[in-house]
Design a protein around this motif. Structure first.
Motif, PDB file in Angstrom:
ATOM      1  N   ARG A  65       0.736  -1.412   0.022  1.00  0.00           N
ATOM      2  CA  ARG A  65      -0.129   0.021  -0.021  1.00  0.00           C
ATOM      3  C   ARG A  65       0.814   1.348  -0.008  1.00  0.00           C
ATOM      4  O   ARG A  65       0.334   2.493  -0.465  1.00  0.00           O
ATOM      5  CB  ARG A  65      -0.947   0.007   1.287  1.00  0.00           C
ATOM      6  CG  ARG A  65      -2.164  -0.837   0.966  1.00  0.00           C
ATOM      7  CD  ARG A  65      -3.124  -1.089   2.077  1.00  0.00           C
ATOM      8  NE  ARG A  65      -2.454  -1.948   3.239  1.00  0.00           N
ATOM      9  CZ  ARG A  65      -2.038  -1.418   4.389  1.00  0.00           C
ATOM     10  NH1 ARG A  65      -2.293  -0.006   4.585  1.00  0.00           N
ATOM     11  NH2 ARG A  65      -1.592  -2.103   5.244  1.00  0.00           N
ATOM     12  N   HIS A  66       2.195   1.144   0.406  1.00  0.00           N
ATOM     13  CA  HIS A  66       3.026   2.439   0.449  1.00  0.00           C
ATOM     14  C   HIS A  66       4.629   2.012   0.013  1.00  0.00           C
ATOM     15  O   HIS A  66       5.198   2.070   0.607  1.00  0.00           O
ATOM     16  CB  HIS A  66       3.143   3.040   2.112  1.00  0.00           C
ATOM     17  CG  HIS A  66       1.917   2.984   2.754  1.00  0.00           C
ATOM     18  ND1 HIS A  66       0.798   3.939   2.468  1.00  0.00           N
ATOM     19  CD2 HIS A  66       1.189   1.996   3.582  1.00  0.00           C
ATOM     20  CE1 HIS A  66      -0.284   3.871   3.112  1.00  0.00           C
ATOM     21  NE2 HIS A  66       0.117   2.532   3.981  1.00  0.00           N
ATOM     22  N   ASP A 113      -0.161   4.171   9.832  1.00  0.00           N
ATOM     23  CA  ASP A 113      -0.822   2.905   9.064  1.00  0.00           C
ATOM     24  C   ASP A 113      -1.884   2.026  10.163  1.00  0.00           C
ATOM     25  O   ASP A 113      -1.236   1.490  11.272  1.00  0.00           O
ATOM     26  CB  ASP A 113      -0.138   2.187   8.435  1.00  0.00           C
ATOM     27  CG  ASP A 113      -0.902   1.294   7.474  1.00  0.00           C
ATOM     28  OD1 ASP A 113      -1.130   1.624   6.352  1.00  0.00           O
ATOM     29  OD2 ASP A 113      -1.290   0.026   7.967  1.00  0.00           O
TER      30      ASP A 113
END
Length: 154
Positions: A65-66, A113
């Motif tokens: 996701r990152h 997160d």
């Protein structure tokens, strides 16, 4: 080089980790995977027991996701007994995981997160606390030595 100096500076204290102090201890067991006990304390706190694979799964999730952010906090290489004595390998791995968590928590994107918070079993402390000093049962027990119903590993 510079990255290592920055990483080591970030792991020196709570300032580098958004007010979080994270400690990792290792429990090596004969013929079984080493278990890493993680204690996080600060503006949020948590306690958990994890294996190396659990850290890899967390990192993979964050990296998916990152991707760009994760490049700044690389996952450590696993030290094996081929490299050194088992006790030294276990200590290297413990230290690397602790540095990884400091790096993740101090990162502006990765540190916020929800997967990281869930991994560490983080729960936020109420802002300001109770001025009367009669905090929640968990708060009252926090400073006492020994396990509590909230800190016993499951």
């Amino acid at each position: 080089g510079a990255y290592l100096a920055e990483r080591d500076k970030a792991s020196e204290g709570p300032e580098g980790t958004h007010g979080m102090d994270v400690r990792v201890t290792a429990k090596a067991r004969m013929g079984q995977s080493t278990v890493y006990e993680v204690v996080a304390e600060g503006e949020a706190s948590g306690r958990c027991s994890k294996r190396w694979d659990d850290f890899e799964e967390l990192y993979d999730s964050l990296e998916l996701r990152h991707a760009e952010a994760a490049k700044g906090v690389p996952f450590p290489r696993y030290s094996t007994r081929k490299d050194q004595k088992k006790s030294a390998a276990v200590e290297d791995n413990r230290r690397h995981l602790e540095q990884l968590l400091h790096g993740l928590l101090s990162h502006p994107t990765l540190g916020n997160d929800p997967d990281l918070a869930a991994f560490l079993h983080l729960s936020r402390r109420p802002p300001g606390g109770d001025p009367g000093g009669g905090g929640t049962p968990a708060e009252d027990l926090r400073g006492r030595p020994g396990p509590t119903p909230f800190t016993v590993a499951g």
